[in-house]
Design a protein around this motif. Structure first.
Motif, PDB file in Angstrom:
ATOM      1  N   THR A  76       3.073  10.061   4.602  1.00  0.00           N
ATOM      2  CA  THR A  76       3.128  10.755   5.890  1.00  0.00           C
ATOM      3  C   THR A  76       3.406   9.743   6.993  1.00  0.00           C
ATOM      4  O   THR A  76       3.121   8.556   6.854  1.00  0.00           O
ATOM      5  CB  THR A  76       1.807  11.474   6.195  1.00  0.00           C
ATOM      6  OG1 THR A  76       0.747  10.505   6.261  1.00  0.00           O
ATOM      7  CG2 THR A  76       1.479  12.491   5.107  1.00  0.00           C
ATOM      8  N   GLY A  77       3.966  10.210   8.098  1.00  0.00           N
ATOM      9  CA  GLY A  77       4.207   9.328   9.229  1.00  0.00           C
ATOM     10  C   GLY A  77       5.605   8.764   9.233  1.00  0.00           C
ATOM     11  O   GLY A  77       6.500   9.217   8.518  1.00  0.00           O
ATOM     12  N   ALA A  78       5.794   7.735  10.063  1.00  0.00           N
ATOM     13  CA  ALA A  78       7.109   7.150  10.278  1.00  0.00           C
ATOM     14  C   ALA A  78       7.552   6.316   9.077  1.00  0.00           C
ATOM     15  O   ALA A  78       6.742   5.906   8.240  1.00  0.00           O
ATOM     16  CB  ALA A  78       7.083   6.288  11.534  1.00  0.00           C
ATOM     17  N   GLU A  79       8.878   6.038   9.040  1.00  0.00           N
ATOM     18  CA  GLU A  79       9.446   5.243   7.960  1.00  0.00           C
ATOM     19  C   GLU A  79       9.555   3.778   8.373  1.00  0.00           C
ATOM     20  O   GLU A  79       9.945   3.470   9.500  1.00  0.00           O
ATOM     21  CB  GLU A  79      10.835   5.759   7.586  1.00  0.00           C
ATOM     22  CG  GLU A  79      10.845   7.122   6.938  1.00  0.00           C
ATOM     23  CD  GLU A  79      12.237   7.503   6.476  1.00  0.00           C
ATOM     24  OE1 GLU A  79      12.592   7.159   5.334  1.00  0.00           O
ATOM     25  OE2 GLU A  79      12.971   8.118   7.278  1.00  0.00           O
ATOM     26  N   PHE A  80       9.229   2.880   7.442  1.00  0.00           N
ATOM     27  CA  PHE A  80       9.247   1.451   7.721  1.00  0.00           C
ATOM     28  C   PHE A  80       9.826   0.668   6.550  1.00  0.00           C
ATOM     29  O   PHE A  80       9.657   1.041   5.393  1.00  0.00           O
ATOM     30  CB  PHE A  80       7.831   0.929   7.993  1.00  0.00           C
ATOM     31  CG  PHE A  80       7.210   1.419   9.270  1.00  0.00           C
ATOM     32  CD1 PHE A  80       7.438   0.761  10.463  1.00  0.00           C
ATOM     33  CD2 PHE A  80       6.408   2.540   9.273  1.00  0.00           C
ATOM     34  CE1 PHE A  80       6.872   1.220  11.650  1.00  0.00           C
ATOM     35  CE2 PHE A  80       5.834   3.011  10.444  1.00  0.00           C
ATOM     36  CZ  PHE A  80       6.076   2.349  11.634  1.00  0.00           C
ATOM     37  N   ASP A  81      10.501  -0.436   6.878  1.00  0.00           N
ATOM     38  CA  ASP A  81      10.789  -1.474   5.898  1.00  0.00           C
ATOM     39  C   ASP A  81       9.504  -2.262   5.674  1.00  0.00           C
ATOM     40  O   ASP A  81       8.754  -2.535   6.624  1.00  0.00           O
ATOM     41  CB  ASP A  81      11.859  -2.442   6.416  1.00  0.00           C
ATOM     42  CG  ASP A  81      13.249  -1.840   6.442  1.00  0.00           C
ATOM     43  OD1 ASP A  81      13.478  -0.814   5.776  1.00  0.00           O
ATOM     44  OD2 ASP A  81      14.115  -2.406   7.142  1.00  0.00           O
ATOM     45  N   VAL A  82       9.283  -2.668   4.439  1.00  0.00           N
ATOM     46  CA  VAL A  82       8.070  -3.406   4.099  1.00  0.00           C
ATOM     47  C   VAL A  82       8.454  -4.683   3.352  1.00  0.00           C
ATOM     48  O   VAL A  82       9.213  -4.640   2.379  1.00  0.00           O
ATOM     49  CB  VAL A  82       7.130  -2.558   3.223  1.00  0.00           C
ATOM     50  CG1 VAL A  82       5.876  -3.357   2.848  1.00  0.00           C
ATOM     51  CG2 VAL A  82       6.741  -1.268   3.938  1.00  0.00           C
ATOM     52  N   ALA A  83       7.959  -5.806   3.812  1.00  0.00           N
ATOM     53  CA  ALA A  83       8.131  -7.091   3.129  1.00  0.00           C
ATOM     54  C   ALA A  83       6.761  -7.593   2.714  1.00  0.00           C
ATOM     55  O   ALA A  83       5.833  -7.609   3.532  1.00  0.00           O
ATOM     56  CB  ALA A  83       8.816  -8.104   4.047  1.00  0.00           C
ATOM     57  N   VAL A  84       6.614  -7.964   1.454  1.00  0.00           N
ATOM     58  CA  VAL A  84       5.305  -8.379   0.955  1.00  0.00           C
ATOM     59  C   VAL A  84       5.418  -9.668   0.142  1.00  0.00           C
ATOM     60  O   VAL A  84       6.429  -9.930  -0.505  1.00  0.00           O
ATOM     61  CB  VAL A  84       4.649  -7.288   0.074  1.00  0.00           C
ATOM     62  CG1 VAL A  84       4.546  -5.973   0.814  1.00  0.00           C
ATOM     63  CG2 VAL A  84       5.391  -7.106  -1.247  1.00  0.00           C
ATOM     64  N   ASP A  85       4.383 -10.443   0.191  1.00  0.00           N
ATOM     65  CA  ASP A  85       4.136 -11.512  -0.770  1.00  0.00           C
ATOM     66  C   ASP A  85       2.636 -11.476  -1.032  1.00  0.00           C
ATOM     67  O   ASP A  85       1.849 -12.073  -0.288  1.00  0.00           O
ATOM     68  CB  ASP A  85       4.578 -12.872  -0.236  1.00  0.00           C
ATOM     69  CG  ASP A  85       4.723 -13.896  -1.362  1.00  0.00           C
ATOM     70  OD1 ASP A  85       4.108 -13.677  -2.426  1.00  0.00           O
ATOM     71  OD2 ASP A  85       5.438 -14.894  -1.189  1.00  0.00           O
ATOM     72  N   PRO A  86       2.220 -10.733  -2.072  1.00  0.00           N
ATOM     73  CA  PRO A  86       0.783 -10.563  -2.322  1.00  0.00           C
ATOM     74  C   PRO A  86       0.039 -11.889  -2.464  1.00  0.00           C
ATOM     75  O   PRO A  86      -1.105 -12.006  -2.041  1.00  0.00           O
ATOM     76  CB  PRO A  86       0.746  -9.758  -3.616  1.00  0.00           C
ATOM     77  CG  PRO A  86       2.053  -9.031  -3.647  1.00  0.00           C
ATOM     78  CD  PRO A  86       3.043  -9.966  -3.028  1.00  0.00           C
TER      79      PRO A  86
END
Length: 321
Positions: A76-86
C-alpha cells in the motif's frame, strides 16, 4: 516524501544489523549475510509503501531474497525504488573488524540507477568540495585542487581507499605527494560516506569499488550535501552489454549525482553492525537486550538524525548464531 517512512526504514536496518552482529568474528560471512537479509526482508513487509529492489543481493536466479526486481513493502502507499545492502562488509563481520553497516536507501520510483554488479571508479567528497572536482582529472591534479579549496597543505589531506592490488598505482601516487592514506580493508559505502562526517578527518575517497555500493554511497552523500562521481568499469563485451541493458548507454561516461540518484527526495538509513568511524556497532547484554546506533537522513532537507535504540530481543535470539 512521507516523514513517517524515515523511522520505518531505520527499523529495517536495525533488524538486519541485530541479526548479523551475532556472527561477528565467527568466520562465516555467508551466514552473517543470510541472517541480515532474512531479517531485513521480514521487516520490509510491514513498511507502508510499494517498493521495488533496484540495488540488492543480485539477480533473481542468484539471490533467493531481496533480489533485483523483488517487490517489498506492505503493498500500500506510494511507489519507491529501493537500494539495499543488508550487510555491507560481510568479510568485516566474519573477521570481527570495524565499519560493517546495514544500509537502505529509497527514492521515488525511477530515480535510482540500476547499477550492474561490476567495478566503478569513484571520487567521493564532502560538502566543501562538492561540484568542484572531477573524476576525469589525474589523481595528482585532484589532490592539488582539493588542498587549495580546503586551504590545507597537501600533506595534511587524508584520503581513503580500499586496500587492493588494483589500487597500487593510486597508493603510490598518494604517498609520493605525502598525503595521509586511510586504507580500508572493506566497507566501500562507509568509506565514501566518511568524507561528509567531519569527525572522521577524511577529505576524499578515491579508487574503485562495487557499482551498487556507489549508488548507495551517492544516496547518502546527497542527503549530506556531498558528492560522488562514478564511471563503470566493464571488463568485457558482455559487461558492456549489461551496462546498456540497465540503462547506461555509454559505460565510459562519468556518472554524476543526477545520473546515480536522480532528482527526487531520498531517505537513507544505516545501522552499525560493528563499531565504525561514525556509528557504533550492535551491543548485546545477556538479559536479552541489544543496543543499536543508526543514522537516518533526508535529501530534501539535508536533515541527519542519529538514533540510539534498545531492543528487547530475548536471550534465545541473542544466542541463535
Amino acid at each position: 516524501m512521507h516523514r513517517d517512512l524515515s523511522l520505518e526504514i531505520v527499523r529495517v536496518t536495525e533488524a538486519a544489523a541485530i541479526a548479523s552482529a551475532s556472527w561477528t568474528g565467527k568466520g562465516n560471512k555467508n551466514d552473517a549475510d543470510g541472517a541480515a537479509t532474512a531479517a531485513m526482508r521480514e521487516v520490509f513487509r510491514t513498511v507502508p509503501f510499494r517498493g521495488t529492489v533496484v540495488i540488492g543481493e543480485g539477480e533473481m536466479d542468484e539471490a533467493p531474497m531481496l533480489y533485483i526486481g523483488e517487490e517489498v513493502g506492505s503493498g500500500t502507499g506510494a511507489e519507491f525504488d529501493v537500494a539495499v545492502d543488508p550487510l555491507e562488509g560481510t568479510e568485516i563481520v566474519a573477521s570481527g573488524r570495524n565499519n560493517a553497516l546495514s544500509v537502505v536507501a529509497i527514492a521515488e520510483k525511477g530515480n535510482l540507477l540500476h547499477a550492474p554488479d561490476m567495478y566503478m571508479a569513484k571520487l567521493a567528497v564532502g560538502p566543501l568540495l562538492a561540484g568542484k572536482l572531477s573524476l576525469e582529472d589525474p589523481l595528482e591534479v585532484t589532490i592539488q585542487k582539493a588542498a587549495q579549496l580546503l586551504q590545507k597543505k597537501v600533506t595534511d589531506l587524508t584520503v581513503s581507499i580500499l586496500d587492493r592490488n588494483r589500487h597500487a598505482a593510486h597508493i603510490q601516487t598518494l604517498r609520493s605527494l605525502g598525503v595521509k592514506i586511510y586504507l580500508l580493508s572493506d566497507g566501500d559505502v562507509a568509506g565514501a560516506m566518511a568524507v561528509a562526517f567531519p569527525e572522521t578527518g577524511v577529505d576524499l575517497h578515491v579508487g574503485s569499488g562495487g557499482a551498487p555500493e556507489g549508488v548507495l554511497a551517492a544516496a547518502a552523500l546527497k542527503c549530506m550535501g556531498g558528492e560522488l562521481q562514478g564511471r563503470l568499469l566493464p571488463e568485457n563485451d558482455q559487461e558492456v552489454l549489461r551496462c546498456q541493458q540497465m540503462g547506461v548507454a555509454d559505460p565510459s561516461k562519468v556518472l554524476h549525482m543526477r545520473d546515480l540518484v536522480g532528482d527526487s527526495d531520498i531517505i537513507f538509513a544505516a545501522t552499525g553492525v560493528t563499531p565504525g568511524d561514525f556509528l557504533n556497532g550492535v551491543k548485546y547484554d545477556w538479559s536479552g537486550r541489544a543496543q543499536t546506533h543508526s543514522v537516518v537522513m533526508n535529501a530534501r532537507t539535508q536533515t541527519v538524525r542519529f538514533i540510539q535504540c534498545v531492543h528487547h530481543i530475548g536471550v534465545e535470539q541473542r544466542g541463535s548464531a
